[in-house]
Design a protein around this motif. Sequence first.
Motif, PDB file in Angstrom:
ATOM      1  N   LYS A  70      45.206  67.804 -36.210  1.00 18.31           N
ATOM      2  CA  LYS A  70      45.396  69.040 -35.903  1.00 18.31           C
ATOM      3  C   LYS A  70      45.240  69.398 -34.335  1.00 18.31           C
ATOM      4  O   LYS A  70      44.027  69.086 -33.839  1.00 18.31           O
ATOM      5  CB  LYS A  70      44.520  70.430 -36.651  1.00 18.31           C
ATOM      6  N   VAL A  71      46.017  69.994 -33.630  1.00 17.33           N
ATOM      7  CA  VAL A  71      45.908  69.985 -32.130  1.00 17.33           C
ATOM      8  C   VAL A  71      45.892  71.839 -31.847  1.00 17.33           C
ATOM      9  O   VAL A  71      46.574  72.290 -32.244  1.00 17.33           O
ATOM     10  CB  VAL A  71      47.343  69.367 -31.269  1.00 17.33           C
ATOM     11  N   VAL A  72      44.824  71.835 -31.157  1.00 16.48           N
ATOM     12  CA  VAL A  72      44.484  73.378 -30.661  1.00 16.48           C
ATOM     13  C   VAL A  72      44.431  73.281 -29.183  1.00 16.48           C
ATOM     14  O   VAL A  72      43.965  72.473 -28.492  1.00 16.48           O
ATOM     15  CB  VAL A  72      43.331  73.781 -31.134  1.00 16.48           C
ATOM     16  N   THR A  73      45.158  74.423 -28.430  1.00 16.82           N
ATOM     17  CA  THR A  73      44.974  74.604 -26.839  1.00 16.82           C
ATOM     18  C   THR A  73      43.957  75.862 -26.579  1.00 16.82           C
ATOM     19  O   THR A  73      43.904  76.611 -27.270  1.00 16.82           O
ATOM     20  CB  THR A  73      46.506  74.794 -26.301  1.00 16.82           C
ATOM     21  N   LEU A  74      43.590  75.385 -25.610  1.00 17.73           N
ATOM     22  CA  LEU A  74      42.826  76.253 -24.951  1.00 17.73           C
ATOM     23  C   LEU A  74      43.172  76.791 -23.417  1.00 17.73           C
ATOM     24  O   LEU A  74      43.604  75.773 -22.732  1.00 17.73           O
ATOM     25  CB  LEU A  74      41.326  75.896 -24.584  1.00 17.73           C
ATOM     26  N   PRO A  75      43.261  77.869 -23.027  1.00 22.65           N
ATOM     27  CA  PRO A  75      43.514  78.278 -21.471  1.00 22.65           C
ATOM     28  C   PRO A  75      42.690  77.314 -20.399  1.00 22.65           C
ATOM     29  O   PRO A  75      41.490  77.076 -21.024  1.00 22.65           O
ATOM     30  CB  PRO A  75      43.322  79.466 -21.198  1.00 22.65           C
ATOM     31  N   PHE A  76      43.167  76.712 -19.731  1.00 24.41           N
ATOM     32  CA  PHE A  76      42.476  75.686 -18.693  1.00 24.41           C
ATOM     33  C   PHE A  76      41.411  76.332 -17.982  1.00 24.41           C
ATOM     34  O   PHE A  76      40.199  75.412 -18.125  1.00 24.41           O
ATOM     35  CB  PHE A  76      43.144  75.295 -17.432  1.00 24.41           C
ATOM     36  N   SER A  77      41.232  77.465 -18.124  1.00 27.45           N
ATOM     37  CA  SER A  77      39.958  78.130 -17.468  1.00 27.45           C
ATOM     38  C   SER A  77      38.916  77.997 -18.252  1.00 27.45           C
ATOM     39  O   SER A  77      37.445  78.047 -17.704  1.00 27.45           O
ATOM     40  CB  SER A  77      40.149  79.551 -16.910  1.00 27.45           C
ATOM     41  N   LYS A  78      39.066  77.873 -19.651  1.00 29.46           N
ATOM     42  CA  LYS A  78      37.853  78.086 -20.564  1.00 29.46           C
ATOM     43  C   LYS A  78      37.410  76.642 -21.082  1.00 29.46           C
ATOM     44  O   LYS A  78      36.241  76.615 -21.207  1.00 29.46           O
ATOM     45  CB  LYS A  78      38.323  78.850 -21.865  1.00 29.46           C
ATOM     46  N   VAL A 126      42.804  70.675 -26.656  1.00 31.87           N
ATOM     47  CA  VAL A 126      43.133  70.178 -25.277  1.00 31.87           C
ATOM     48  C   VAL A 126      43.403  71.486 -24.180  1.00 31.87           C
ATOM     49  O   VAL A 126      43.727  72.665 -24.841  1.00 31.87           O
ATOM     50  CB  VAL A 126      44.265  69.396 -25.392  1.00 31.87           C
ATOM     51  N   PRO A 127      43.429  71.144 -23.152  1.00 36.12           N
ATOM     52  CA  PRO A 127      43.795  72.388 -22.443  1.00 36.12           C
ATOM     53  C   PRO A 127      45.392  72.759 -22.282  1.00 36.12           C
ATOM     54  O   PRO A 127      46.059  71.674 -22.455  1.00 36.12           O
ATOM     55  CB  PRO A 127      43.766  71.891 -20.938  1.00 36.12           C
ATOM     56  N   GLN A 128      45.554  74.191 -22.386  1.00 37.47           N
ATOM     57  CA  GLN A 128      47.002  74.304 -22.350  1.00 37.47           C
ATOM     58  C   GLN A 128      48.034  73.529 -21.580  1.00 37.47           C
ATOM     59  O   GLN A 128      47.715  73.377 -20.443  1.00 37.47           O
ATOM     60  CB  GLN A 128      47.235  75.906 -22.006  1.00 37.47           C
ATOM     61  N   GLY A 129      49.015  73.152 -22.065  1.00 33.25           N
ATOM     62  CA  GLY A 129      49.957  72.399 -21.492  1.00 33.25           C
ATOM     63  C   GLY A 129      49.972  70.849 -21.406  1.00 33.25           C
ATOM     64  O   GLY A 129      50.716  70.109 -20.554  1.00 33.25           O
TER      65      GLY A 129
END
Length: 151
Positions: A70-78, A126-129
């Motif tokens: 499962k892949v989850v993204t977080l905004p880079f700033s977080k 992972v970071p968004q993008g």
Amino acid sequence: MRRVWLIAGGVFTFGTVVGLGAGFGLNVDLPEDSAPASFISSTTTETTVTVYRITTPELFVEARGAVDVKVVTLPFSKGGRRLTIERRLTWAEGGRDHSESWNGKWLRAEVRCAATECSALYTLTVPQGTPVRVMTPPRTLTCPPGVCRDA
């Protein structure tokens, strides 16, 4: 007078040892303290979390056997440029065979079950993008951006 103290001490010690021994001995196997029981099954779950700094523009995952990803993204700033791997291994009696390797770009994970069922759930944050290519025979999925899709 010394002889009286020695005799009193000896009697006290003997009484203490015999009394405690008898007390423990009488309480150990009383029929009302136990009931017939038979083992049916057991399941074990182990969860670990590892965090790595990401130094490549994309990540690759090769999953074999009873592995779900499962892949989850977080905004880079977080989260900054880091990869968080949470692995949850579950197995019943009979055990499992688990192997994992990480070289900074490729995560390889494999789980094989012995006599009974087992599984692994890898949640990658992972970071968004950041593209993550998940290879599970017979297909390859690309995750994010968006939801995992066939490549």
